[in-house]
Design a protein around this motif. Structure first.
Motif, short mmCIF file in Angstrom:
data_model
loop_
_atom_site.label_atom_id
_atom_site.label_comp_id
_atom_site.label_asym_id
_atom_site.label_seq_id
_atom_site.Cartn_x
_atom_site.Cartn_y
_atom_site.Cartn_z
N MET A 58 -3.46 5.13 16.20
CA MET A 58 -3.17 5.69 17.46
C MET A 58 -3.42 4.71 18.58
SD MET A 58 -3.61 9.01 17.02
CE MET A 58 -4.06 10.14 18.48
N SER A 59 -3.75 3.48 18.30
CA SER A 59 -3.65 2.48 19.40
C SER A 59 -2.18 1.72 19.34
CB SER A 59 -4.62 1.43 18.88
OG SER A 59 -6.12 1.89 19.14
N ARG A 64 2.81 0.97 21.99
CA ARG A 64 4.04 0.95 21.91
C ARG A 64 4.80 2.03 22.58
NH1 ARG A 64 6.03 -2.06 16.32
NH2 ARG A 64 7.68 -2.32 17.58
N LYS A 65 4.29 2.91 23.30
CA LYS A 65 4.68 4.11 23.87
C LYS A 65 5.95 3.92 24.83
CE LYS A 65 3.18 8.15 26.63
NZ LYS A 65 4.21 8.34 27.45
N ALA A 70 11.79 4.88 26.13
CA ALA A 70 13.11 4.35 26.15
C ALA A 70 14.10 5.07 25.30
CB ALA A 70 13.01 2.72 25.93
N LEU A 71 13.55 5.74 24.13
CA LEU A 71 14.24 6.41 23.00
C LEU A 71 14.05 7.86 23.52
CD1 LEU A 71 13.39 4.21 19.97
CD2 LEU A 71 15.54 4.38 21.17
N ASN A 72 13.93 8.13 24.76
CA ASN A 72 13.63 9.63 25.08
C ASN A 72 12.78 10.43 24.21
OD1 ASN A 72 14.59 11.85 26.77
ND2 ASN A 72 16.15 12.54 25.45
N GLU A 158 8.66 0.54 11.54
CA GLU A 158 9.50 1.57 10.58
C GLU A 158 9.88 2.81 11.28
OE1 GLU A 158 11.90 3.43 7.69
OE2 GLU A 158 11.64 1.30 8.44
N ILE A 159 8.89 3.41 11.97
CA ILE A 159 8.87 4.57 12.63
C ILE A 159 9.91 4.41 13.87
CG2 ILE A 159 7.82 6.14 14.15
CD1 ILE A 159 5.36 5.84 12.22
N LEU A 160 9.83 3.53 14.51
CA LEU A 160 10.66 3.11 15.53
C LEU A 160 12.25 2.83 15.08
CD1 LEU A 160 8.37 1.11 17.88
CD2 LEU A 160 9.74 3.08 18.75
#
Length: 218
Positions: A58-59, A64-65, A70-72, A158-160
């Motif tokens: 969660m942190s 990196r929110k 930035a990726l909407n 990897e998620i981003l």
């Protein structure tokens, strides 16, 4: 009992419309179908509040929110905990680390959303959601699904990377090769007929293995 297990094991698939729901979150009550209009959504579950692996994950999302913004893309967390536990955990982490979970976290105490999204896996746990990640596009269609067990944390890079790959693919009508990251060459879709095959053969592309594997720069 058999019907309960069937409900628990419902697992939305890639290409399905994301199941709608109403839920209480740390940002107030939401109706999913009306949430984050014209945005991508990352819906992710964690097993429990006040647990070590979940706190790191969660942190990671919170830290990196700005990259998701930035990726909407809107973030939504979930666990089978009460809203009071969520609020206390958010406050505790902020006080101890300075990291603030500034996105809604669903209080899924009745397991309704967890069942809808196949987050309960009885052979892993019947009372805690596994680490699921759903990539949902602005039309509320599920585009990618990741599942992790309770004891293995996810990889934020990897998620981003996967999120950006989906968006770039949609915008340009291309596919992504192994380990693609922003700035890398992309794959031109394979030909559907003889004319397209000849175009791949004759075309001036940045990289060409054969007519079925052609790459270009964006």
């Amino acid at each position: 009992m058999e019907q309960e297990l069937k409900e628990i094991n419902i697992m939305p698939r890639i290409g399905d419309q994301a199941p709608d729901f109403e839920a209480v979150t740390t940002k107030g009550k939401i109706k999913f179908s009306a949430f984050a209009k014209d945005k991508w959504i990352i819906l992710f579950s964690h097993p429990a509040d006040f647990t070590p692996v979940c706190t790191t994950e969660m942190s990671g999302f919170a830290q990196r929110k700005a990259e998701f913004d930035a990726l909407n893309t809107e973030l939504i967390g979930l666990s089978i905990d009460s809203i009071h536990a969520h609020l206390a955990w958010v406050n505790n982490v902020k006080e101890n680390t300075g990291v603030y979970f500034d996105f809604p976290i669903i209080a899924d105490i009745d397991m309704k959303v967890s069942r809808l999204y196949g987050m309960l896996q009885p052979n892993e746990s019947e009372t805690a959601a596994v680490r699921a990640v759903f990539f949902i596009d602005p039309s509320k269609k599920i585009r990618l699904v990741m599942y992790y067990p309770l004891n293995v944390g996810r990889n934020m890079d990897e998620i981003l990377r996967a999120l950006e790959a989906l968006q770039v693919s949609d915008a340009n009508g291309v596919a992504m090769p192994l380990n693609w990251k922003k700035g890398d060459r992309v794959i031109v879709p394979p030909p559907k007929d003889l004319d397209e095959m000849q175009e791949r053969i004759d075309g001036n592309y940045a990289e060409k293995i054969d007519f079925y594997l052609v790459k270009k720069d964006l």
